[in-house]
Design a protein around this motif. Structure first.
Motif, mmCIF file in Angstrom:
data_model
loop_
_atom_site.group_PDB
_atom_site.id
_atom_site.type_symbol
_atom_site.label_atom_id
_atom_site.label_comp_id
_atom_site.label_asym_id
_atom_site.label_seq_id
_atom_site.Cartn_x
_atom_site.Cartn_y
_atom_site.Cartn_z
ATOM 1 N N ALA A 180 0.817 -1.215 0.000
ATOM 2 C CA ALA A 180 0.000 0.000 0.000
ATOM 3 C C ALA A 180 0.849 1.263 0.000
ATOM 4 C CB ALA A 180 -0.940 -0.003 1.203
ATOM 5 N N ARG A 181 0.418 2.262 -0.774
ATOM 6 C CA ARG A 181 1.106 3.555 -0.807
ATOM 7 C C ARG A 181 0.586 4.506 0.267
ATOM 8 N NH1 ARG A 181 0.666 6.530 -6.128
ATOM 9 N NH2 ARG A 181 -1.337 5.475 -6.368
ATOM 10 N N TYR A 182 -0.662 4.297 0.705
ATOM 11 C CA TYR A 182 -1.286 5.251 1.604
ATOM 12 C C TYR A 182 -1.494 4.652 2.990
ATOM 13 C CZ TYR A 182 -2.182 7.676 -2.785
ATOM 14 O OH TYR A 182 -2.044 8.296 -3.992
ATOM 15 N N ASP A 183 -1.698 5.538 3.959
ATOM 16 C CA ASP A 183 -1.764 5.116 5.363
ATOM 17 C C ASP A 183 -3.141 4.606 5.783
ATOM 18 O OD1 ASP A 183 0.895 5.685 5.844
ATOM 19 O OD2 ASP A 183 0.493 7.762 6.424
ATOM 20 N N ASN A 184 -4.194 4.991 5.071
ATOM 21 C CA ASN A 184 -5.539 4.527 5.403
ATOM 22 C C ASN A 184 -5.891 3.332 4.524
ATOM 23 O OD1 ASN A 184 -5.950 6.513 7.341
ATOM 24 N ND2 ASN A 184 -6.824 7.952 5.867
ATOM 25 N N LEU A 185 -5.986 2.169 5.141
ATOM 26 C CA LEU A 185 -6.288 0.946 4.404
ATOM 27 C C LEU A 185 -7.779 0.638 4.490
ATOM 28 C CD1 LEU A 185 -3.387 -1.358 5.693
ATOM 29 C CD2 LEU A 185 -3.356 0.248 3.761
ATOM 30 N N CYS A 186 -8.309 0.060 3.413
ATOM 31 C CA CYS A 186 -9.699 -0.413 3.398
ATOM 32 C C CYS A 186 -9.724 -1.790 2.767
ATOM 33 C CB CYS A 186 -10.580 0.553 2.604
ATOM 34 S SG CYS A 186 -12.280 -0.030 2.374
ATOM 35 N N PHE A 187 -10.055 -2.803 3.571
ATOM 36 C CA PHE A 187 -10.199 -4.181 3.079
ATOM 37 C C PHE A 187 -11.683 -4.407 2.814
ATOM 38 C CE2 PHE A 187 -6.615 -4.058 6.051
ATOM 39 C CZ PHE A 187 -5.592 -4.567 5.267
ATOM 40 N N VAL A 188 -12.038 -4.636 1.562
ATOM 41 C CA VAL A 188 -13.457 -4.659 1.206
ATOM 42 C C VAL A 188 -13.745 -5.816 0.249
ATOM 43 C CG1 VAL A 188 -13.077 -3.011 -0.683
ATOM 44 C CG2 VAL A 188 -15.372 -3.246 0.323
ATOM 45 N N HIS A 189 -14.926 -6.418 0.416
ATOM 46 C CA HIS A 189 -15.377 -7.440 -0.520
ATOM 47 C C HIS A 189 -15.744 -6.785 -1.846
ATOM 48 C CE1 HIS A 189 -16.740 -10.366 2.926
ATOM 49 N NE2 HIS A 189 -15.458 -10.034 2.988
ATOM 50 N N GLU A 190 -15.557 -7.517 -2.933
ATOM 51 C CA GLU A 190 -15.846 -6.921 -4.233
ATOM 52 C C GLU A 190 -17.338 -6.848 -4.527
ATOM 53 O OE1 GLU A 190 -14.028 -9.123 -7.384
ATOM 54 O OE2 GLU A 190 -14.784 -11.064 -6.696
ATOM 55 N N ASP A 191 -18.180 -7.458 -3.680
ATOM 56 C CA ASP A 191 -19.636 -7.368 -3.848
ATOM 57 C C ASP A 191 -20.244 -6.330 -2.904
ATOM 58 O OD1 ASP A 191 -19.230 -8.720 -1.509
ATOM 59 O OD2 ASP A 191 -20.670 -10.327 -1.916
ATOM 60 N N VAL A 192 -19.497 -5.253 -2.653
ATOM 61 C CA VAL A 192 -19.953 -4.140 -1.820
ATOM 62 C C VAL A 192 -20.083 -2.894 -2.689
ATOM 63 C CG1 VAL A 192 -19.186 -2.518 -0.017
ATOM 64 C CG2 VAL A 192 -19.082 -4.984 0.385
ATOM 65 N N GLU A 193 -21.086 -2.070 -2.389
ATOM 66 C CA GLU A 193 -21.252 -0.784 -3.065
ATOM 67 C C GLU A 193 -21.345 0.322 -2.023
ATOM 68 O OE1 GLU A 193 -24.366 1.568 -6.059
ATOM 69 O OE2 GLU A 193 -24.623 -0.570 -5.637
ATOM 70 N N PHE A 194 -20.563 1.372 -2.197
ATOM 71 C CA PHE A 194 -20.621 2.534 -1.304
ATOM 72 C C PHE A 194 -21.766 3.431 -1.748
ATOM 73 C CE2 PHE A 194 -16.391 0.886 -0.829
ATOM 74 C CZ PHE A 194 -16.059 1.122 0.498
ATOM 75 N N LEU A 195 -22.695 3.707 -0.840
ATOM 76 C CA LEU A 195 -23.900 4.459 -1.166
ATOM 77 C C LEU A 195 -23.804 5.939 -0.793
ATOM 78 C CD1 LEU A 195 -26.598 1.893 0.040
ATOM 79 C CD2 LEU A 195 -25.558 2.106 -2.225
ATOM 80 N N THR A 196 -22.900 6.298 0.102
ATOM 81 C CA THR A 196 -22.758 7.674 0.575
ATOM 82 C C THR A 196 -21.703 8.405 -0.245
ATOM 83 O OG1 THR A 196 -23.354 7.004 2.818
ATOM 84 C CG2 THR A 196 -22.233 9.125 2.576
ATOM 85 N N GLU A 197 -22.047 9.582 -0.719
ATOM 86 C CA GLU A 197 -21.076 10.384 -1.456
ATOM 87 C C GLU A 197 -20.118 11.085 -0.498
ATOM 88 O OE1 GLU A 197 -22.960 13.059 -4.135
ATOM 89 O OE2 GLU A 197 -23.876 11.464 -5.358
ATOM 90 N N ASN A 198 -18.879 11.265 -0.972
ATOM 91 C CA ASN A 198 -17.837 11.949 -0.188
ATOM 92 C C ASN A 198 -17.639 11.312 1.184
ATOM 93 O OD1 ASN A 198 -17.233 13.992 -2.160
ATOM 94 N ND2 ASN A 198 -19.159 14.996 -1.609
ATOM 95 N N TRP A 199 -17.542 9.987 1.176
ATOM 96 C CA TRP A 199 -17.381 9.278 2.445
ATOM 97 C C TRP A 199 -15.946 9.358 2.975
ATOM 98 C CZ3 TRP A 199 -13.729 5.572 1.788
ATOM 99 C CH2 TRP A 199 -13.609 4.946 0.540
ATOM 100 N N GLY A 200 -14.991 9.634 2.122
ATOM 101 C CA GLY A 200 -13.612 9.725 2.587
ATOM 102 C C GLY A 200 -13.413 10.754 3.684
ATOM 103 N N PRO A 201 -13.884 12.006 3.497
ATOM 104 C CA PRO A 201 -13.742 13.019 4.553
ATOM 105 C C PRO A 201 -14.548 12.712 5.811
ATOM 106 C CG PRO A 201 -14.074 14.058 2.414
ATOM 107 C CD PRO A 201 -14.327 12.593 2.220
ATOM 108 N N ILE A 202 -15.491 11.787 5.710
ATOM 109 C CA ILE A 202 -16.260 11.390 6.900
ATOM 110 C C ILE A 202 -15.441 10.462 7.782
ATOM 111 C CG2 ILE A 202 -18.267 10.072 7.707
ATOM 112 C CD1 ILE A 202 -19.785 11.064 5.249
#
Length: 292
Positions: free
Chosen positions: A54-76
């Motif tokens: 990983a290049r970045y410090d914030n890791l996200c391990f996610v299943h490929e059958d997931v969909e993010f529904l909230t916009e601009n969730w990164g700053p949250i």
């Protein structure tokens, strides 16, 4: 900035996930999709390999059958991850992990969750947040999506020696992190999960192996419980787990006799007598719709 990691067996699904993240994250990210179609590597191994790159410090391990529904969730979620005592953040977890054999929650009111589950052709919102918090403290988390800082992961990577398959990695990892940090369910952004898991005899054997590893450190709690509350969780969770195994068709691993033994020990409780009709319902369902 985020490094998004998924173990992929469907390139089209991974591409859809990457496009979804690009449209919703609101912050720079890199996307690592580990093609596991022909390798068959366990999730702990896959996640450790990818996290090390990983290049970045914030890791996200996610299943490929997931969909993010909230916009601009990164700053949250990024500010919460930056808190020094923050461990893993997910979307479905439990305030406790009992010594008794369970999954990631015990079925006794311990669950905290904020996500949508797609099941039987419908979208089912799951929102369990009795305290009304933006981030609910938990000890375990389901692995559908897990956010964690790279420094936390590097201290406590996934246990690829004990867990060599596709089960138990999430409970083990979040329990390990919960021993030093605080894990949370995020109630400020929403994701949807398009599978309900694969609960088989292999899954149950992995749970037993995981509990054997943790037998000297359980139970663990995110909040203080009285002895009476703990006893209730133990009793309710046993009934729930019996019903859960029947629901998933695991009758060889948990048979009718297990239900009768529970009724004999707790004859005057609703959690005991609900077992009989549930067994009939799930057994008929299994006979009419056998596993392929």
């Amino acid at each position: 900035m985020f490094t998004i990691i998924c173990c992929s067996v469907n390139p089209q699904a991974a591409q859809r996930l990457e496009k979804n993240i690009a449209a919703t994250c609101g912050m720079p990210f890199e996307f690592i999709a580990y093609d596991n179609r022909n390798r068959g590597d366990g999730l702990c191994k896959v996640y450790n390999i990818c996290a090390a790159k990983a290049r970045y410090d914030n890791l996200c391990f996610v299943h490929e059958d997931v969909e993010f529904l909230t916009e601009n969730w990164g700053p949250i979620i990024a500010p919460k991850m930056a808190e020094p005592d923050c461990g893993v953040i997910g979307f479905a977890g439990s305030i406790l992990k009992l010594k008794r054999l369970t999954g990631w929650h015990s079925g006794g009111g311990d669950m905290r969750a904020h996500y949508v589950q797609y099941m039987r052709g419908r979208h089912h919102p799951v929102n369990v947040n009795p305290e009304g918090l933006d981030f609910s403290p938990v000890v375990t988390l389901d692995g559908l999506c897990l956010f964690v800082r790279r420094d936390v992961w590097s201290q406590m990577p996934f246990d690829e020696k004990t867990l060599t398959g596709f089960h138990g990695y999430d409970i083990d990892f979040t329990l390990t992190v919960a021993c030093r940090y605080r894990n949370y369910v995020c109630n400020r952004m929403m994701v949807e999960h398009f599978s309900t898991g694969n609960y088989t005899g292999e899954w149950l054997q992995t749970m037993k192996r995981l509990h054997d590893k943790w037998r000297d450190r359980l139970p663990l709690f995110a909040q203080t419980l009285t002895p009476q509350e703990l006893e209730r969780y133990e009793r309710v969770s046993e009934s729930y787990f019996i019903r859960f195994l029947w629901q998933k068709g695991c009758f060889q691993e948990c048979n009718f006799g297990d239900g009768i033994q529970y009724i004999a020990r707790y004859p005057f409780t609703s959690h005991a007598w609900i077992l009989l009709p549930k067994y009939v319902i799930y057994k008929l369902r299994a006979l009419l719709n056998p596993k392929k």
